[in-house]
Design a protein around this motif. Sequence first.
Motif, PDB file in Angstrom:
ATOM      1  N   GLU A   1     -14.950   0.776  -2.366  1.00  0.00           N
ATOM      2  CA  GLU A   1     -13.994   1.506  -3.174  1.00  0.00           C
ATOM      3  C   GLU A   1     -12.691   1.708  -2.416  1.00  0.00           C
ATOM      4  OE1 GLU A   1     -16.075   4.680  -4.834  1.00  0.00           O
ATOM      5  OE2 GLU A   1     -14.626   5.025  -6.437  1.00  0.00           O
ATOM      6  N   LYS A   2     -12.835   1.970  -1.094  1.00  0.00           N
ATOM      7  CA  LYS A   2     -11.628   2.198  -0.290  1.00  0.00           C
ATOM      8  C   LYS A   2     -10.910   0.900  -0.012  1.00  0.00           C
ATOM      9  CE  LYS A   2     -12.526   6.441   2.137  1.00  0.00           C
ATOM     10  NZ  LYS A   2     -13.440   6.887   3.174  1.00  0.00           N
ATOM     11  N   PHE A   3     -11.683  -0.148   0.185  1.00  0.00           N
ATOM     12  CA  PHE A   3     -11.111  -1.392   0.710  1.00  0.00           C
ATOM     13  C   PHE A   3     -10.488  -2.249  -0.384  1.00  0.00           C
ATOM     14  CE2 PHE A   3     -11.443  -5.825   2.031  1.00  0.00           C
ATOM     15  CZ  PHE A   3     -10.907  -5.783   3.296  1.00  0.00           C
ATOM     16  N   CYS A   4     -11.215  -2.382  -1.512  1.00  0.00           N
ATOM     17  CA  CYS A   4     -10.798  -3.386  -2.490  1.00  0.00           C
ATOM     18  C   CYS A   4      -9.732  -2.846  -3.446  1.00  0.00           C
ATOM     19  CB  CYS A   4     -11.997  -3.848  -3.303  1.00  0.00           C
ATOM     20  SG  CYS A   4     -13.221  -4.664  -2.295  1.00  0.00           S
ATOM     21  N   ALA A   5      -8.986  -3.771  -3.980  1.00  0.00           N
ATOM     22  CA  ALA A   5      -7.948  -3.417  -4.935  1.00  0.00           C
ATOM     23  C   ALA A   5      -8.595  -2.689  -6.114  1.00  0.00           C
ATOM     24  CB  ALA A   5      -7.240  -4.678  -5.411  1.00  0.00           C
ATOM     25  N   SER A   6      -7.925  -1.652  -6.596  1.00  0.00           N
ATOM     26  CA  SER A   6      -8.579  -0.756  -7.550  1.00  0.00           C
ATOM     27  C   SER A   6      -8.943  -1.473  -8.856  1.00  0.00           C
ATOM     28  CB  SER A   6      -7.685   0.444  -7.832  1.00  0.00           C
ATOM     29  OG  SER A   6      -6.400  -0.010  -8.206  1.00  0.00           O
ATOM     30  N   GLU A   7      -8.125  -2.486  -9.260  1.00  0.00           N
ATOM     31  CA  GLU A   7      -8.420  -3.134 -10.539  1.00  0.00           C
ATOM     32  C   GLU A   7      -9.665  -4.015 -10.439  1.00  0.00           C
ATOM     33  OE1 GLU A   7      -5.763  -3.783  -8.714  1.00  0.00           O
ATOM     34  OE2 GLU A   7      -5.334  -5.926  -8.619  1.00  0.00           O
ATOM     35  N   LEU A   8     -10.133  -4.290  -9.201  1.00  0.00           N
ATOM     36  CA  LEU A   8     -11.321  -5.136  -9.049  1.00  0.00           C
ATOM     37  C   LEU A   8     -12.592  -4.328  -8.859  1.00  0.00           C
ATOM     38  CD1 LEU A   8      -9.908  -7.831  -6.596  1.00  0.00           C
ATOM     39  CD2 LEU A   8     -10.056  -7.950  -9.080  1.00  0.00           C
ATOM     40  N   VAL A   9     -12.417  -3.068  -8.407  1.00  0.00           N
ATOM     41  CA  VAL A   9     -13.569  -2.307  -7.933  1.00  0.00           C
ATOM     42  C   VAL A   9     -14.678  -2.215  -8.982  1.00  0.00           C
ATOM     43  CG1 VAL A   9     -14.334  -0.002  -7.272  1.00  0.00           C
ATOM     44  CG2 VAL A   9     -12.323  -0.990  -6.215  1.00  0.00           C
ATOM     45  N   GLU A  10     -14.291  -1.885 -10.196  1.00  0.00           N
ATOM     46  CA  GLU A  10     -15.323  -1.662 -11.210  1.00  0.00           C
ATOM     47  C   GLU A  10     -16.145  -2.920 -11.447  1.00  0.00           C
ATOM     48  OE1 GLU A  10     -13.943   0.117 -14.815  1.00  0.00           O
ATOM     49  OE2 GLU A  10     -15.918   0.009 -15.737  1.00  0.00           O
ATOM     50  N   GLY A  11     -15.458  -4.068 -11.541  1.00  0.00           N
ATOM     51  CA  GLY A  11     -16.146  -5.333 -11.760  1.00  0.00           C
ATOM     52  C   GLY A  11     -17.082  -5.671 -10.618  1.00  0.00           C
ATOM     53  N   ILE A  12     -16.600  -5.472  -9.425  1.00  0.00           N
ATOM     54  CA  ILE A  12     -17.408  -5.813  -8.245  1.00  0.00           C
ATOM     55  C   ILE A  12     -18.648  -4.930  -8.182  1.00  0.00           C
ATOM     56  CG2 ILE A  12     -17.465  -5.735  -5.718  1.00  0.00           C
ATOM     57  CD1 ILE A  12     -14.481  -6.506  -5.779  1.00  0.00           C
ATOM     58  N   MET A  13     -18.435  -3.618  -8.307  1.00  0.00           N
ATOM     59  CA  MET A  13     -19.557  -2.707  -8.172  1.00  0.00           C
ATOM     60  C   MET A  13     -20.549  -2.917  -9.310  1.00  0.00           C
ATOM     61  SD  MET A  13     -18.221   0.471  -6.079  1.00  0.00           S
ATOM     62  CE  MET A  13     -17.904   1.664  -7.272  1.00  0.00           C
TER      63      MET A  13
END
Lengths: 110, 868
Positions: free
Chosen positions: B12-24
Amino acid sequence: MKGTHIGELEELILLTVATLYDDAYGIAIMREIETRTARKITISTVHAALKRLEDKGFVTSRYDGATKARGGRRKHLFQVSKAGQKALAKSREIRNGLWETIPKIAFKDG
Amino acid sequence: MDNRPGIFKWIEKFCASELVEGIMGDLDELYAEDKANLGPKRAKFRLYLRALTFLRPIFYKGFKPIQNPNMMIWIHYFRASWRSIKRYRQNSMINLIGLTLAITCALLMSLLVVDEYSFDKMHRKKENIFRLYKKNVNPVKGSSFFTAETSGLMGPEIVKNFPEATHFVRINPWFDDIVLSYEDRHFQTAEMIFADSSIFDVFDFKLLQGNPKTALKRPSSIVLTQTFAQKLFGEEDPINKTIKGINDLSFTVTGVVEDAPRTSHIQFEALVSWTTTTPGIGPLNYVWMNNWLSQSHYTYLLLSPGSDARQLAQKANSLIAINLAERKDNYFFHLQSLSDIHLKSDEILYTRKMKIGSHQFVLLLAFSGLLILIIASVNYINISLAKATKNIKEVGLRKVIGSSRRQVILRFLSETFMLTLMAVILSLILVYLLLPEFNVLIDKDIPFSSAFKPSIVTCLLGFLALISVVIDLYPAWVISAYSPAMILKGANRSIRVGSLRKILLGIQYTVSITLIICTLLIIRQIDYLKSQTLTIDGEKVMVINLNNEVGEHGTLLGNRLRAHSNITSASLCQAAVGGGTFSVMVIPSGQPQAVSTRIFRVDTHFAKTYGITILEGQYFRPDVRSDSNSVIVNEAFVKYMGWETALDKTIQFQEGGTKYPIMATVEDFHVSSPAKNLVSPGVMYLHEGNQNNLSIRLGQGNVEETLDFIQENWDALAERTPLSYSFVDEWYDRTLKAELRMVDTSVIFTIISILLCGLGLYGLSALMLEQKIKEISIRKVLGASVGALVAMTNRQFVLIILISFVIASAAAFWFNSSWIVRFPYQIDFDLSSYLLAGISSLLLSIGTVSLLAYRASVRNPAITLKDE
């Protein structure tokens, strides 16, 4: 904008996104590639390639379709953009062109 | 997700915010699947691995975009600076090396200075603790010296008579090594001290076990340091155990004290109660530690706040007038504050076994460090000025685009700051690597962690800011002054800085040549001092101390050792080089005045063992009875008396006493540091008591094997004392320790300064030649030879060096004449050192410049001139 060159894996993923049409998100793409090419690919590699493609403008993305298995999170869904279509078409053209110019004799043994 | 691992937070801290939801979401989905197929444990493991692969640059959300225009311009400055550093790689390297060396030196010096000044600061009552010391005046000779040794009664009497002194602590660091034994474990300590119980009231030495009020009250009490107690007792509880110590007496362990802090001038491993020595109370019965006459203890006083130390010292003198009237014209007391003891005791003699620094040495080192810093800074300024011609186009362009002069200056300062920052980081690494060597060099034990003390960090930041501003302000100022129109027209492509550059180069050379000359002179002087000791062939003589259980078997040990083929001679007597001699007054025959004379109680082997040359007469023979009633004097004695020969003279040890005939004169040899004393008049006689020293002369054979032989024989006689011996040449080196240390440090400083000067000259002349390349090419086209061109380039440097040499010689001469007078033996004026320094720096410079000039001169003029 960064370079519009498209790599082999990127092309593969771009095509997969097009194939899956309305359900192109990370895991689905990974599965599709795994079944079609029988090659192992990690989820982060898929995400990285998608990010690169989006940066180049070849795909667009939206969020939709939360499920319980995803902890209530939506899917990051991708769609091939106009530029993506063009890039795919161009790449195909090049290949087709090359295929057509191969002299028949070259492949006669194969 | 139920119990989500911490790695999700990272994502959550590292990745760009627009990607976080998809990744998690994807990770969770895969995890749920794995959990169903593989079970939770493996699923979790795979989740971890998978999540880790997302920590790669492409997903990084990036630094916050910078909005503040001020920040943006600074980032731009640093980017431009970095490019410039990379572009002028050679100059940047020269500057970086120079700055790194200089900052490393400065940092080491700061470490030393801060450490030296931090001594004895851990005691809470430090403001009110004073050490008694006295001026010892000899009214007859008119000479005097300071000593910290006092009598054992001074402290108690002061506290009894003068209320402003509330506590006294007497400390007597024991002279010899002592073996402490518990059951069958024996450990030797060089740091056993007798101390009053009040030591724990006055100083903050922390008692870990035992009662600070009573630990050192009773006779035969001993307090051990934590480390020593652990060595001796291991896991056992040391309290109330009985151990064997000095003179085979039994002591009760009454406490365990924290090890003496590294920065305490009082060092100890074992503290023994003073009452142990008090006649009638303790078992030791040392009258000399508890009377007025003997002066060999250190007295510390705790004064009540606000009392006048000077006045108290005056009052102390009155105690001498009452109790030791015969010395009232000799002793004059002073009080030294605790914080001054470590560093400001250069003048105070007899500070036995205390950690005493040298203020002079610290100042000398700090000053040398400063000089190195100056040389490196000058290098930087010179190279920056020379490089300015290259930078001038950048200035022009910046100004056209709209930079103010201030902004141009900041741009160049940021480059210097960047280089200095790199130098500081490199220096820290270097300091880390070099600190052990440095500690050996300066005879200290500074830990690397000191580098992170606030004071040192402040120093570092200070260097950083100061250096980057000071050394580049002038060059940046000069270069930023040009008007863009002029620059871009290309009218004036080279920057004129007048004679500043030459003056700076001159300063550098002056400092460097001064250092070279001084170092050469120091080396020669110390060599000369060392050569004074070689009158004894010290190389193969060792001295074994028998002041212990082996003492009674001395004769036996001596005879056994003499049997070995590689032991040419062994002398068993009180006298030895490095101990066992003392001074008394001797009355030569027919003289009214007594002479202060050093007494050597020797045996018949002494002269042979030490290789002492007999100048006249004969050394004591073993079988001639009359020899034991005769004496031998040294050359200094004969000279002092002004005698032609000593053979027909006699001496007495007291008025009306026996007259002993002098049977020989021996050459002079030192038994104290040749850096401090002339050889004093000496008298030898045969004496069988106090045979505390066994001096052994080793032959040419295998030393290791001989030492093994000695060890074997020692072990046969000694039960609990380890063999301790010293070689005479090493002993001499120890007496010259401070001087040898000075040689080492000045050699290192000189090498660094030469290196820096050479680097600076190389960088400077390379840049100058590049600017002059057209001139050189045109001259060449017109017919100048390569030799003439090289000579032309050298001319201006040679002149600068010659002028520097003259100034440096004067400075070195002044230094030398004020330094060398401190030694009793001095070298004559030594022209060759001056010449050697001058010629070598001249040759080195000519070599450097010629090499570069030759390279420039052989370049093809067609290439260098083609673009004009």
